[in-house]
Design a protein around this motif. Structure first.
Motif, mmCIF file in Angstrom:
data_model
loop_
_atom_site.group_PDB
_atom_site.id
_atom_site.type_symbol
_atom_site.label_atom_id
_atom_site.label_comp_id
_atom_site.label_asym_id
_atom_site.label_seq_id
_atom_site.Cartn_x
_atom_site.Cartn_y
_atom_site.Cartn_z
ATOM 1 N N GLY A 1 10.766 7.002 -0.084
ATOM 2 C CA GLY A 1 11.049 7.754 0.872
ATOM 3 C C GLY A 1 11.649 8.989 0.447
ATOM 4 N N MET A 2 12.128 9.914 1.115
ATOM 5 C CA MET A 2 13.071 10.668 0.403
ATOM 6 C C MET A 2 14.496 10.533 0.281
ATOM 7 N N TYR A 3 15.329 10.835 -1.119
ATOM 8 C CA TYR A 3 16.535 10.670 -1.337
ATOM 9 C C TYR A 3 17.609 11.388 -1.095
ATOM 10 N N VAL A 4 18.395 10.884 0.131
ATOM 11 C CA VAL A 4 19.283 11.494 0.366
ATOM 12 C C VAL A 4 21.127 11.097 -0.374
ATOM 13 N N GLN B 1 -5.949 0.952 -1.363
ATOM 14 C CA GLN B 1 -5.313 0.041 -1.832
ATOM 15 C C GLN B 1 -4.571 -1.160 -1.123
ATOM 16 N N LEU B 2 -3.293 -0.416 -0.061
ATOM 17 C CA LEU B 2 -2.871 -1.712 0.015
ATOM 18 C C LEU B 2 -3.742 -2.686 1.025
ATOM 19 N N GLU B 3 -2.652 -4.248 1.072
ATOM 20 C CA GLU B 3 -3.255 -5.192 1.694
ATOM 21 C C GLU B 3 -2.799 -5.647 3.402
ATOM 22 N N GLU B 4 -1.499 -4.997 3.058
ATOM 23 C CA GLU B 4 -0.509 -5.256 4.035
ATOM 24 C C GLU B 4 0.110 -4.103 4.002
ATOM 25 N N ILE B 5 0.933 -3.342 5.591
ATOM 26 C CA ILE B 5 1.871 -1.811 5.816
ATOM 27 C C ILE B 5 3.314 -2.258 3.950
ATOM 28 N N LYS B 6 3.032 -1.295 3.299
ATOM 29 C CA LYS B 6 4.268 -1.605 2.505
ATOM 30 C C LYS B 6 5.524 -0.587 3.280
ATOM 31 N N THR B 7 6.823 -1.304 2.866
ATOM 32 C CA THR B 7 8.225 -0.676 3.563
ATOM 33 C C THR B 7 8.786 -0.508 2.476
ATOM 34 N N GLN B 8 8.553 1.196 2.491
ATOM 35 C CA GLN B 8 9.417 1.282 0.459
ATOM 36 C C GLN B 8 10.457 2.439 0.995
ATOM 37 N N TRP B 9 11.689 2.682 -0.325
ATOM 38 C CA TRP B 9 12.440 4.127 -0.257
ATOM 39 C C TRP B 9 12.149 4.297 -1.115
ATOM 40 N N HIS B 10 13.274 5.209 -1.551
ATOM 41 C CA HIS B 10 13.450 6.496 -2.651
ATOM 42 C C HIS B 10 13.350 5.027 -3.577
ATOM 43 N N ASN B 11 14.161 4.322 -3.615
ATOM 44 C CA ASN B 11 14.693 3.887 -5.721
ATOM 45 C C ASN B 11 14.223 2.487 -5.184
ATOM 46 N N ALA B 12 13.201 2.010 -3.891
ATOM 47 C CA ALA B 12 11.981 0.917 -4.337
ATOM 48 C C ALA B 12 10.410 1.443 -4.063
ATOM 49 N N PRO B 13 9.890 2.093 -4.645
ATOM 50 C CA PRO B 13 8.360 2.548 -4.208
ATOM 51 C C PRO B 13 7.086 1.829 -4.315
#
Length: 381
Positions: free
Chosen positions: A318-321, A346-358
């Motif tokens: 996600g964006m770095y703000v 490549q994704l077996e399921e929905i991946k919820t990510q943000w800038h510090n956790a890609p």
């Protein structure tokens, strides 16, 4: 301009590999100032061109404005021009992040006085032209107001002189931030002219009408830029720029970082959508080549071309703000619903990510390779 131009980049950005390190103020280490080291380059150029210190103008914006003001205080008789500078680096919105990454405490006394700019300005015979955009609340509260108090300046629109300081107040909306409403080419020429006239001891009253005229041009320019900025936002968000709307816009933004690591490699990234923002920041070019891609389209196709032997790494983020209040990053989460590489999911399921956790995917590459990536996402609610 009939001048010699010397551009010096901040070594701090290259020194720290952490990609979140975006602001270094040319600070250096606890014992050594990179601004003072940069002055050795400046003085060598002066010797080579047979020029004296009174011919030097330090010009910079934001952190570069800070660096220029500090440099002028170390080079007697020079001139500094700073636009929205951080005069008080110990109370800027990035301070805590800087201290966390570098291990340097900006609140404690510094023997090189890098967090005591006001005293240096008062003591040094150099001159300073300092511009602030009073429409930028973060600059107004953390920099302009304490500066005027410490310097005993009563500011007003346009020019105000106090001893060796010419304070210039303007108003401009900016686009993503009023702090970034910096000068255009023509405004730069006007600033350069007024700065040199101030250095030659011309009174501000004689330059006030020009400064006000430039202020109006500055304001009108960014009014137009602001309208264009709004029109380029996604259709569902371009009716308003209130905080709630802007947050929704950020939540729809995906950031994909792509890195090809290796000693002799080449990477080319081509998006299918021409409105996709693609950049190659300097911090991402160490040990290979890297691109940063930003898009709000919720579906993006990328063509990746690699040359050489190395490792291709793709980061879904996600964006770095920055959060001005908390002095840290705001976690804007993005739900990545699909990530296909050459047609394979490549994704077996929905991946919820943000800038510090890609989400990270890597592939070993050799020779010439071409990959086709298709990425889909949605705001995380």
């Amino acid at each position: 301009m009939s001048s010699a131009l010397l551009c010096i980049d901040d070594p701090m950005i290259q020194e720290y590999e952490a990609e979140d390190f975006v602001l270094g103020w040319f600070y250096g280490t606890k014992e050594k100032s990179y601004i003072r080291l940069s002055l050795e380059i400046v003085q060598a150029v002066l010797r080579n061109l047979n020029l004296t210190q009174d011919k030097v103008i330090f010009f910079g914006s934001s952190s570069g404005g800070y660096a220029g003001i500090y440099a002028a205080s170390m080079l007697n008789g020079s001139l500094a021009v700073g636009i929205n500078p951080q005069i008080y680096i110990q109370q800027w919105m990035y301070t805590k992040e800087f201290e966390k990454i570098t291990g340097i405490d900006l609140q404690t006394k510094d023997e090189l006085r890098r967090n005591d700019l006001v005293s240096l300005i008062k003591e040094n015979p150099s001159k300073y032209v300092i511009l602030f955009n009073a429409m930028s609340n973060v600059d107004l509260r953390s920099q302009l107001e304490p500066f005027c108090k410490d310097m005993e300046i009563s500011p007003h629109y346009g020019l105000t002189k106090k001893d060796n300081v010419l304070l210039w107040i303007y108003y401009a909306k900016g686009t993503n931030s009023p702090h970034n409403a910096f000068e255009t080419r023509n405004i730069f020429l006007a600033i350069d002219s007024i700065a040199k006239r101030f250095y030659a001891d011309e009174s501000p009253e004689k330059m006030q009408s020009l400064a006000v005229f430039i202020n109006r041009c500055w304001e009108e320019y960014y009014d137009l830029r602001f309208k264009i900025y709004q029109s380029e936002m996604p259709g569902e968000y371009n009716q308003s720029i209130n905080p709630e709307t802007f947050v929704m816009y950020l939540m729809s933004l995906a950031r994909i970082d792509i890195k090809l690591k290796g000693s002799e490699v080449n990477l080319k990234v081509t998006p299918s959508d021409k409105n996709t923002l693609v950049s190659k920041p300097s911090w991402f070019q160490k040990d290979g080549e890297g691109y940063v891609i930003t898009s709000y389209k919720k579906n993006l196709k990328l063509r990746l071309e690699t040359v050489g032997e190395g490792e291709l790494i793709i980061y879904l983020k996600g964006m770095y703000v920055l959060n001005p209040k908390e002095k840290g990053a705001i976690p804007y989460w993005v739900d990545y619903t699909s990530f296909k590489l050459d047609g394979t999911e490549q994704l077996e399921e929905i991946k919820t990510q943000w800038h510090n956790a890609p989400y990270t995917l890597s592939r070993k590459v050799s020779g010439k390779k071409t990959f086709n990536a298709e990425i889909s996402w949605q705001p995380h609610m």
